[in-house]
Design a protein around this motif. Sequence first.
Motif, PDB file in Angstrom:
ATOM      1  N   CYS A  13       0.837  -1.191   0.000  1.00 52.06           N
ATOM      2  CA  CYS A  13       0.000   0.000   0.000  1.00 52.06           C
ATOM      3  C   CYS A  13       0.872   1.242   0.000  1.00 52.06           C
ATOM      4  CB  CYS A  13      -0.898   0.010   1.229  1.00 52.06           C
ATOM      5  SG  CYS A  13      -2.051  -1.377   1.280  1.00 52.06           S
ATOM      6  N   GLU A  18       3.343  -3.406  -6.306  1.00 57.24           N
ATOM      7  CA  GLU A  18       2.603  -4.336  -7.134  1.00 57.24           C
ATOM      8  C   GLU A  18       2.651  -3.954  -8.601  1.00 57.24           C
ATOM      9  OE1 GLU A  18      -0.539  -6.304  -4.055  1.00 57.24           O
ATOM     10  OE2 GLU A  18      -1.242  -5.498  -5.940  1.00 57.24           O
ATOM     11  N   HIS A 110       3.463 -10.228   2.326  1.00 57.57           N
ATOM     12  CA  HIS A 110       2.588  -9.480   1.432  1.00 57.57           C
ATOM     13  C   HIS A 110       1.497 -10.366   0.856  1.00 57.57           C
ATOM     14  CE1 HIS A 110       6.139  -6.798   1.411  1.00 57.57           C
ATOM     15  NE2 HIS A 110       5.263  -5.851   1.148  1.00 57.57           N
ATOM     16  N   GLY A 111       1.793 -11.649   0.664  1.00 56.35           N
ATOM     17  CA  GLY A 111       0.789 -12.498   0.050  1.00 56.35           C
ATOM     18  C   GLY A 111       1.094 -13.973   0.198  1.00 56.35           C
ATOM     19  N   ARG A 145      -2.430 -10.524   0.270  1.00 54.91           N
ATOM     20  CA  ARG A 145      -2.908 -10.895  -1.052  1.00 54.91           C
ATOM     21  C   ARG A 145      -2.882 -12.415  -1.248  1.00 54.91           C
ATOM     22  NH1 ARG A 145      -4.909  -6.454  -0.775  1.00 54.91           N
ATOM     23  NH2 ARG A 145      -4.024  -4.595  -1.717  1.00 54.91           N
ATOM     24  N   MET A 147      -2.401 -15.398  -4.437  1.00 57.75           N
ATOM     25  CA  MET A 147      -2.173 -15.827  -5.815  1.00 57.75           C
ATOM     26  C   MET A 147      -2.491 -17.310  -5.902  1.00 57.75           C
ATOM     27  SD  MET A 147       1.207 -16.139  -8.261  1.00 57.75           S
ATOM     28  CE  MET A 147       1.857 -14.536  -7.884  1.00 57.75           C
ATOM     29  N   ARG A 170      -9.126 -10.312  -2.827  1.00 58.89           N
ATOM     30  CA  ARG A 170      -7.742 -10.461  -2.351  1.00 58.89           C
ATOM     31  C   ARG A 170      -6.802 -10.939  -3.453  1.00 58.89           C
ATOM     32  NH1 ARG A 170      -6.403 -10.951   3.303  1.00 58.89           N
ATOM     33  NH2 ARG A 170      -8.229 -11.085   4.656  1.00 58.89           N
ATOM     34  N   SER A 172      -4.533 -10.986  -6.379  1.00 58.26           N
ATOM     35  CA  SER A 172      -3.819  -9.944  -7.123  1.00 58.26           C
ATOM     36  C   SER A 172      -3.132 -10.482  -8.365  1.00 58.26           C
ATOM     37  CB  SER A 172      -2.782  -9.263  -6.226  1.00 58.26           C
ATOM     38  OG  SER A 172      -1.809 -10.194  -5.790  1.00 58.26           O
ATOM     39  N   ALA A 173      -3.066 -11.813  -8.515  1.00 64.11           N
ATOM     40  CA  ALA A 173      -2.434 -12.420  -9.688  1.00 64.11           C
ATOM     41  C   ALA A 173      -2.836 -13.883  -9.748  1.00 64.11           C
ATOM     42  CB  ALA A 173      -0.910 -12.291  -9.633  1.00 64.11           C
ATOM     43  N   ILE A 217      -5.676  -8.138 -13.244  1.00 63.04           N
ATOM     44  CA  ILE A 217      -4.672  -8.566 -12.277  1.00 63.04           C
ATOM     45  C   ILE A 217      -3.491  -9.194 -13.011  1.00 63.04           C
ATOM     46  CG2 ILE A 217      -6.373  -8.893 -10.438  1.00 63.04           C
ATOM     47  CD1 ILE A 217      -6.316 -11.879 -11.015  1.00 63.04           C
ATOM     48  N   ARG A 306      -0.463   1.106 -13.958  1.00 62.68           N
ATOM     49  CA  ARG A 306       0.371   0.057 -13.362  1.00 62.68           C
ATOM     50  C   ARG A 306       1.743   0.035 -13.999  1.00 62.68           C
ATOM     51  NH1 ARG A 306      -4.421  -3.050 -13.484  1.00 62.68           N
ATOM     52  NH2 ARG A 306      -3.757  -4.117 -15.382  1.00 62.68           N
TER      53      ARG A 306
END
Length: 311
Positions: A13, A18, A110-111, A145, A147, A170, A172-173, A217, A306
């Motif tokens: 954030c 990202e 982070h994820g 996040r 994936m 949630r 993100s990829a 994403i 992005r």
Amino acid sequence: MRKSKLPPSDSPCGDHLEAIMRSWILVPTDKSEALGSIAGSGADAIVLDLARSGAPTRKARARIEAANWLRSHREQVLATRRFQRWARIGGMDTADWRADLDAAMEGSPHGIVLSRCRGADDIRQLASVLYEIEDRSGLAANITRIMPELGSTPASALAIGRLADELHPRVSALTWDAVGLAHSFGARRLRGPAGRWSDGFAHVRAQILLVAHARGIGAIEHPFRDARDDEVCTRIAEAARADGFTGMFAIHPSQLPGINAAFAPLESEMSEALKIVSAFSTNPGATMLTVGDRRVDRSDLERARRLLGED
């Protein structure tokens, strides 16, 4: 007293990490020498692989090592190349997934990469548990996040398309599991003549691309598993970028320079992105505009931002 819910200092954030998530490296947590040097590898994201099979005592030790590493790298020196910290956990159909997740969340990553993901239900279940852990740990809600690693079996491969309509916020990829899919139906090869993916794998790969771009994403390519041939890895990364993937996994630090180079934006892409952002800045209420010889909409604006690191 409950902790104030703030994101970690190296959270995605506010610092646009990202926007530049192009190279992802899987790191075995049961090899201390690999963990010791990986922070300076040049990867955009370091993924500690807790999903690897092993004896219970070895797995328990690996979880401790992973939690310690994630905690110790929460604070990153601004003068160095920053990276995101992720963990890959066992699939929801395994006995180890919750122990893997609890260990990873001790370091506020982070994820989470969810291996052997079967579809939306697995993602929702993981998201629900993450929410409970975040609340208990004083982390900001939904900061972690997800994936999903999709297509490990024929059934899960056929479910990928449904994620376009029911993807959890949630996520993100997306990435995929060619090796797992091959094992599931006894395929003897992943690629056919001229290095092209065989039909079943090409179908899964195409769905990953289409769903990811439909939802705005990341689409992360499956890793090249031969760490001895960096030249071939670079060619595969270049092909993945040309096909529309936004990043790629590595299994060895030597693969990272080729992946980073393959996914670096071209000058022409940066120039077009600047024009798109400028056009919408001049016409903030527009839903579609003409930029050069193209008609662009808000999804093009999001991709441009992005690329420029502005989202």
